[in-house]
Scaffold this active site. Structure first.
Site, PDB file in Angstrom:
ATOM      1  N   LYS A 111      37.048  23.068  33.882  1.00 53.21           N
ATOM      2  CA  LYS A 111      36.628  23.180  32.478  1.00 53.21           C
ATOM      3  C   LYS A 111      36.325  21.826  31.851  1.00 53.21           C
ATOM      4  O   LYS A 111      35.488  21.727  30.959  1.00 53.21           O
ATOM      5  CB  LYS A 111      37.683  23.927  31.664  1.00 53.21           C
ATOM      6  N   LYS A 192      34.850  34.027  40.687  1.00 56.05           N
ATOM      7  CA  LYS A 192      35.528  35.143  40.012  1.00 56.05           C
ATOM      8  C   LYS A 192      34.724  35.651  38.813  1.00 56.05           C
ATOM      9  O   LYS A 192      33.979  34.885  38.197  1.00 56.05           O
ATOM     10  CB  LYS A 192      36.949  34.748  39.599  1.00 56.05           C
ATOM     11  N   LYS A 195      34.631  35.659  31.701  1.00 54.42           N
ATOM     12  CA  LYS A 195      34.185  36.043  30.360  1.00 54.42           C
ATOM     13  C   LYS A 195      33.013  35.188  29.905  1.00 54.42           C
ATOM     14  O   LYS A 195      32.226  35.598  29.064  1.00 54.42           O
ATOM     15  CB  LYS A 195      35.326  35.820  29.355  1.00 54.42           C
TER      16      LYS A 195
HETATM   17  P1  TYM Z   1      42.621  35.113  30.681  1.00 57.05           P
HETATM   18  O1  TYM Z   1      42.492  35.457  29.246  1.00 57.05           O
HETATM   19  O2  TYM Z   1      41.582  34.262  31.306  1.00 57.05           O
HETATM   20  O3  TYM Z   1      42.707  36.423  31.558  1.00 57.05           O
HETATM   21  C1  TYM Z   1      43.619  37.458  31.237  1.00 57.05           C
HETATM   22  C2  TYM Z   1      44.171  38.055  32.522  1.00 57.05           C
HETATM   23  O4  TYM Z   1      43.102  38.540  33.335  1.00 57.05           O
HETATM   24  C3  TYM Z   1      43.219  38.014  34.654  1.00 57.05           C
HETATM   25  N1  TYM Z   1      41.857  37.809  35.184  1.00 57.05           N
HETATM   26  C4  TYM Z   1      41.418  38.352  36.327  1.00 57.05           C
HETATM   27  N2  TYM Z   1      42.008  39.174  37.218  1.00 57.05           N
HETATM   28  C5  TYM Z   1      41.264  39.568  38.271  1.00 57.05           C
HETATM   29  N3  TYM Z   1      39.971  39.194  38.470  1.00 57.05           N
HETATM   30  C6  TYM Z   1      39.349  38.376  37.596  1.00 57.05           C
HETATM   31  N4  TYM Z   1      38.076  38.024  37.791  1.00 57.05           N
HETATM   32  C7  TYM Z   1      40.070  37.905  36.467  1.00 57.05           C
HETATM   33  N5  TYM Z   1      39.768  37.103  35.420  1.00 57.05           N
HETATM   34  C8  TYM Z   1      40.878  37.058  34.647  1.00 57.05           C
HETATM   35  C9  TYM Z   1      43.948  36.688  34.488  1.00 57.05           C
HETATM   36  O5  TYM Z   1      44.574  36.306  35.678  1.00 57.05           O
HETATM   37  C10 TYM Z   1      44.928  37.018  33.388  1.00 57.05           C
HETATM   38  O6  TYM Z   1      46.069  37.642  33.936  1.00 57.05           O
HETATM   39  N6  TYM Z   1      46.028  31.493  31.024  1.00 57.05           N
HETATM   40  C11 TYM Z   1      45.860  32.917  30.829  1.00 57.05           C
HETATM   41  C12 TYM Z   1      46.440  33.427  29.517  1.00 57.05           C
HETATM   42  C13 TYM Z   1      47.874  33.111  29.284  1.00 57.05           C
HETATM   43  C14 TYM Z   1      48.997  33.715  29.903  1.00 57.05           C
HETATM   44  C15 TYM Z   1      50.135  33.127  29.306  1.00 57.05           C
HETATM   45  C16 TYM Z   1      49.115  34.666  30.906  1.00 57.05           C
HETATM   46  C17 TYM Z   1      48.359  32.214  28.363  1.00 57.05           C
HETATM   47  N7  TYM Z   1      49.699  32.236  28.376  1.00 57.05           N
HETATM   48  C18 TYM Z   1      51.431  33.485  29.692  1.00 57.05           C
HETATM   49  C19 TYM Z   1      50.433  35.023  31.304  1.00 57.05           C
HETATM   50  C20 TYM Z   1      51.552  34.438  30.698  1.00 57.05           C
HETATM   51  C21 TYM Z   1      44.377  33.214  30.824  1.00 57.05           C
HETATM   52  O7  TYM Z   1      43.564  32.369  30.599  1.00 57.05           O
HETATM   53  O8  TYM Z   1      44.080  34.509  30.971  1.00 57.05           O
END
Ligand code: TYM
Length: 326
Positions: A111, A192, A195
């Site tokens: 990023k 992957k 968004k």
């Molecule tokens: P975020 O918002 O990018 O994604 C939310 C959740 O979706 C999962 N995910 C995927 N799973 C499978 N295939 C994909 N292509 C894919 N893209 C996203 C992510 O693994 C996530 O579980 N850093 C985290 C948010 C966060 C968080 C936390 C998660 C902040 N604090 C504490 C758990 C605990 C994130 O950016 O998720």
């Protein structure tokens, strides 16, 4: 009962990767665990956000949480910035983390693109995530496997503090599903599903209409072999579609391979459209009802109060261990 915590960023375009990798697990886990699910808006401002759109996106994720089946009677649902303990614990943890370990985070490298003007928050992002998790004495963190490195650093930090100050934090485990743990982009199945990808046909958003879903699946990248079999190295596109089919239908991959033996990609894709639309449309219907209701706001306010009460206890314990305050 185990304490479960997870979060999703309100950055728009919540897609089937988020659903299959994370949200589906959230719903399953709320049956027998003590679950806390957050909308991590503080994380989302590590990259520029339009304030008006951010506000809408927060409510969109909250409505989707409920639409996929999270039940506010079973799970605490809240917005991260409404609980000040997250930022406070993040600071304490920052003072116990190393710039070296943060520089090795792949998400930061991707990023920031090695730019000197990348926001500092992007660099310390994993620490805020660790704070989210450790603040609630979390045992289990259901996430997609793109978050593995972040879970590892959370565990390292918890162990480091425990070794230095005596038992302070619960050391959490990540929970990664096999099917859906990593849903790949439909146009480039080696990266992957995301968004923020420019091509809207690279993903299927939970709020896409049936026509868009059909277009995205029908034009998804496959290969020239013409047989429907799972081989993520040589056939990443078909393997990804098989994963999606399996996760939405509940059928095993071997069973699907058998069903489509001798069939072409066109027929397989048409059926995948049907399976996907069939799974997503009921979620959308519920989403539209919930999104405009006052109940949604009430649930988030109540969730923040409950999260605050738990987080204050942890913070008091941590501050005592560190000798902070009076
Ligand atoms: P975020 O918002 O990018 O994604 C939310 C959740 O979706 C999962 N995910 C995927 N799973 C499978 N295939 C994909 N292509 C894919 N893209 C996203 C992510 O693994 C996530 O579980 N850093 C985290 C948010 C966060 C968080 C936390 C998660 C902040 N604090 C504490 C758990 C605990 C994130 O950016 O998720």
């Amino acid at each position: 009962m185990k304490r479960v915590f997870s979060g999703v960023q309100p950055t728009g375009n919540i897609h089937i990767g988020n659903y299959l990798g994370a949200l589906m697990q959230f719903v399953e886990l709320q049956q027998d665990n003590d679950c806390i699910y957050c909308i991590v808006d503080l994380h989302s401002i590590t990259l520029p956000q339009d304030p008006k759109i951010l506000k809408d996106n927060i409510l969109d994720v909250a409505a989707l949480y409920l639409a996929v089946g999270l039940d506010p009677k079973k799970s605490v649902i809240f917005v991260q910035s409404m609980v000040p303990g997250h930022a406070e614990l993040a600071w304490i943890l920052m003072c116990n983390s190393y710039t070296g370990e943060l520089s090795r985070m792949t998400q930061f490298k991707q990023k920031s693109k090695d730019s000197e003007s990348a926001p500092t928050g992007l660099f310390t992002y994993p620490i805020l995530m660790a704070a989210d998790i450790l603040l609630y004495d979390t045992d289990v963190v259901p996430v997609g496997n793109d978050q593995k490195q972040h879970i590892e650093i959370t565990r390292d930090l918890a162990e480091r503090v425990n070794n230095k100050y005596g038992k302070t934090f619960v050391v959490p485990d990540g929970r990664f599903l096999k099917e859906g743990a990593r849903i790949m982009s439909l146009d480039d199945p080696t990266s992957k599903m995301s968004k923020s990808a420019e091509n809207i046909h690279s993903r299927i958003s939970l709020l896409d209409d049936a026509n868009k879903i059909k277009k995205s699946i029908m034009r998804s990248t496959t290969d020239s072999e013409g047989s429907i079999r799972f081989d993520s190295i040589n056939k990443p596109g078909v393997s990804n579609l098989l994963n999606i089919y399996s996760a939405f239908s509940g059928m095993g991959v071997a069973e699907i391979e058998k069903k489509y033996e001798g069939c072409g990609y066109g027929d397989f894709k048409k059926d995948l459209v049907e399976v996907t639309v069939g799974a997503i449309m009921p979620i959308q219907q519920r989403y539209h009802e919930i999104r405009k209701s006052q109940e949604l706001i009430d649930i988030l306010k109540d969730g923040a109060e409950r999260a605050n009460a738990t987080s204050e206890k942890t913070l008091a314990r941590v501050k005592k261990k560190f000798g902070l305050g009076l």
